[in-house]
Design a protein around this motif. Structure first.
Motif, PDB file in Angstrom:
ATOM      1  N   ARG A 203      25.853  27.280  56.047  1.00 12.18           N
ATOM      2  CA  ARG A 203      26.626  25.958  55.803  1.00 12.18           C
ATOM      3  C   ARG A 203      26.486  25.590  54.052  1.00 12.18           C
ATOM      4  N   SER A 242      24.714  26.599  69.889  1.00 10.75           N
ATOM      5  CA  SER A 242      25.612  26.029  68.550  1.00 10.75           C
ATOM      6  C   SER A 242      25.285  25.008  67.700  1.00 10.75           C
ATOM      7  N   TYR A 244      25.196  22.163  64.745  1.00 13.56           N
ATOM      8  CA  TYR A 244      26.385  21.313  64.104  1.00 13.56           C
ATOM      9  C   TYR A 244      25.441  20.373  62.873  1.00 13.56           C
ATOM     10  N   ASP A 248      30.062  17.077  61.726  1.00 14.82           N
ATOM     11  CA  ASP A 248      30.833  17.814  62.650  1.00 14.82           C
ATOM     12  C   ASP A 248      31.193  16.985  63.946  1.00 14.82           C
ATOM     13  N   TYR A 251      28.124  16.123  66.838  1.00 15.41           N
ATOM     14  CA  TYR A 251      26.717  15.705  66.597  1.00 15.41           C
ATOM     15  C   TYR A 251      26.420  14.351  67.054  1.00 15.41           C
TER      16      TYR A 251
END
Length: 546
Positions: A203, A242, A244, A248, A251
């Motif tokens: 990120r 996954s 976040y 996002d 979340y």
């Protein structure tokens, strides 16, 4: 906050965090900005084999070395300690030293070769007349390790320009294979499977790739505040973990369902079974995905087997969806509430009522004269503003409070689940898009005023989560409302600018100016909200002149 008794899973205390610091060493090249990365040992206890930026834990000696470092006037003691820790770690791991001779000039590779990476760092620098360049290290971001991991760190990601005349040499113990790489290239290599990186690194590079050169990064960091702060959360998508960040879409839902960070909640959209959000709140999504509905219209079931259920927004008249709502409640429905009359929200109310032996009342607000022909709705009883709908059973109470929120539709209302701090927002607030305000039934001034009403309700009733009719749960309810209002007003400023630039223009002329950041395929829908903004601005102008 939701009641502990209503959380889906027994809670556990996340591992404590340890203070650390990481530094992104940057350089400019003809091909663009590059960052120095290195591969962690395959036997490391945290992220083995991952490509990372140099860094590590902060120790007491870092805080004690302030007197041997340069600092900016605006640099706090904490940020200076973090900068010194990052300088020390980049020296110990990669042999890169951000320091000056007392007589000026960065140290050279020859100076570094004379230092022992395993000996006390600050004392060596002091003995050789070296001053640390803490003033050249800036805060880029602040990460806190995900709550589900056994080893957690509270770590700023810092940035600094790579000193000239130095070359990285890995310690071959903790770090291996130092490499200069453009952020976009690192991301592409990771995607191909040959350059493993963990979530915060990915990120960070995603954001760093948009900077053309080192000066641009350092300028962005000049405020001393991190550009972002994040403690990620993880869920399951197609059965795989996954992760976040706070902005996002999933979340907030993960924060509601798994506040302690356990990775147990599935984020896959499906219409076959209700999704439990709390023990007393489930979501069943209708099979009507589309441009206007996202993954589909969310119907919510509030209550339990002992109290019976209130169904919020039964959805479109889809026989399968109606049957699934009935089966999920066992027919023990006490009331059916429609947040408004649009055709993806209210038509299923009557068929669902007909299935139930007790014929639960259909509640809401009747559609107004301004409603579209396909949005006609007459409830069995009109709700009152601030009215409470109460379910009781097994020693528990679930109280839904009605709040009138005209704007998206003239008969729109929202509901607060008071005991658990939840806002059922209907179409007034969505996750992943902004709601359409379509005159004459939709009205922008009323919409903005209703946002203020909901913001005040969040304060008054400690509302933390928003459950929209489309999309995942939103967290940080009051902040989400503030961001939505700011977005609307920013769009309105563009409308005003377009009208001023082309005073003789039509709404078609202004559309491309106002929605130049939006896919043109969405312009026919955007035009409805544009008309609502124009109507509001013209009304405000008339009031000012009158």
């Amino acid at each position: 906050m939701p009641r502990l008794s209503q959380l889906l899973y027994p809670q556990r205390e996340p591992a404590p965090t340890r203070p650390a610091a990481t530094v992104l060493l940057l350089r400019d090249t003809p091909q663009g900005l590059e960052v120095l990365m290195t591969r962690r040992s395959m036997t490391a206890s945290f992220a083995p084999g991952a490509y990372v930026f140099p860094g590590g834990g902060i120790d007491a000696a870092d805080a004690a070395a302030h007197g041997h470092s340069m600092r900016r006037a605006s640099q706090s003691d904490l940020h200076l300690t973090q900068a010194i820790a990052a300088i020390r770690e980049s020296f110990e791991e990669l042999g890169v030293l951000l320091a000056h001779h007392d007589h000026g000039g960065y140290v050279t590779s020859e100076d570094i070769a004379a230092l022992d990476r395993k000996a006390p760092f600050a004392a060596q620098c002091r003995a050789r007349g070296l001053t640390l360049a803490g003033d050249q290290v800036f805060v880029l971001a602040h990460w806190v390790t995900d709550r589900d991991l056994p080893r957690r760190f509270d770590v700023p990601f810092l940035v600094a320009r790579m000193p000239e005349g130095q070359s990285p040499v890995a310690d071959e113990a903790e770090q291996f294979d130092p490499v200069w790489v453009r952020p976009a290239e690192a991301l592409a290599r990771h995607q191909r499977g040959g350059f493993f990186m963990i979530f915060p690194t990915l990120r960070t590079l995603e954001r760093l790739q948009h900077y053309a050169h080192v000066d641009a990064v350092l300028l962005a960091c000049a405020t001393e505040a991190p550009l972002w702060i994040s403690c990620p959360r993880a869920g399951l998508l197609a059965g795989q973990e996954s992760r976040y960040m706070e902005h996002d879409s999933p979340y907030g839902e993960l924060a509601l369902t798994c506040p302690d960070g356990q990775i147990v909640h599935s984020l896959d959209w499906q219409t076959a079974e209700p999704v439990a959000l709390l023990k007393n709140v489930r979501r069943l999504t209708a099979p009507n995905p589309g441009m206007m509905t996202g993954p589909g219209t969310n119907s919510y079931l509030v209550g339990d087997a002992d109290s019976g259920y209130i169904v919020i927004d039964p959805g479109p008249d889809d026989a399968g969806h109606v049957q699934r709502l009935y089966q999920a409640t066992g027919g023990r429905i006490q009331a059916i509430v429609c947040t408004h009359s649009h055709p993806d929200h209210s038509p299923a109310a009557a068929p669902l009522q007909a299935l139930c032996a007790g014929r639960p009342p259909i509640l809401g607000l009747a559609s107004r004269a301004t409603a579209r022909p396909d949005a006609q709705f007459t409830p069995d009883r009109e709700l009152l503003n601030q009215e409470h709908l109460v379910l009781t059973g097994n020693g528990l109470q679930h109280t839904l409070m009605v709040i009138f929120t005209p704007g998206h539709a003239a008969n729109h209302l929202c509901l607060l689940l008071l005991e658990d701090g939840l806002l059922f927002s209907g179409d007034h607030i969505l996750n992943g898009s902004t709601t359409v305000i379509s005159p004459p039934d939709g009205e922008m001034t009323a919409y903005l005023a209703s946002l203020d009403t909901l913001s005040a309700a969040c304060d008054a009733h400690q509302i933390d989560f928003i459950l929209p009719a489309h999309g995942h749960v939103l967290g940080a309810a009051k902040q989400s409302i503030a961001q939505l209002k700011a977005h609307r007003l920013k769009r309105e400023a563009k409308v005003a600018a377009a009208m001023q630039a082309r005073p003789e223009g039509t709404i078609n002329d202004w559309l491309a100016l106002v929605y130049d950041d939006t896919d043109p395929r969405l312009w026919p829908v955007a035009m409805r909200s544009l008309q609502a903004h124009v109507d509001r601005l013209q009304a405000l102008q008339a009031m000012a002149q009158g």
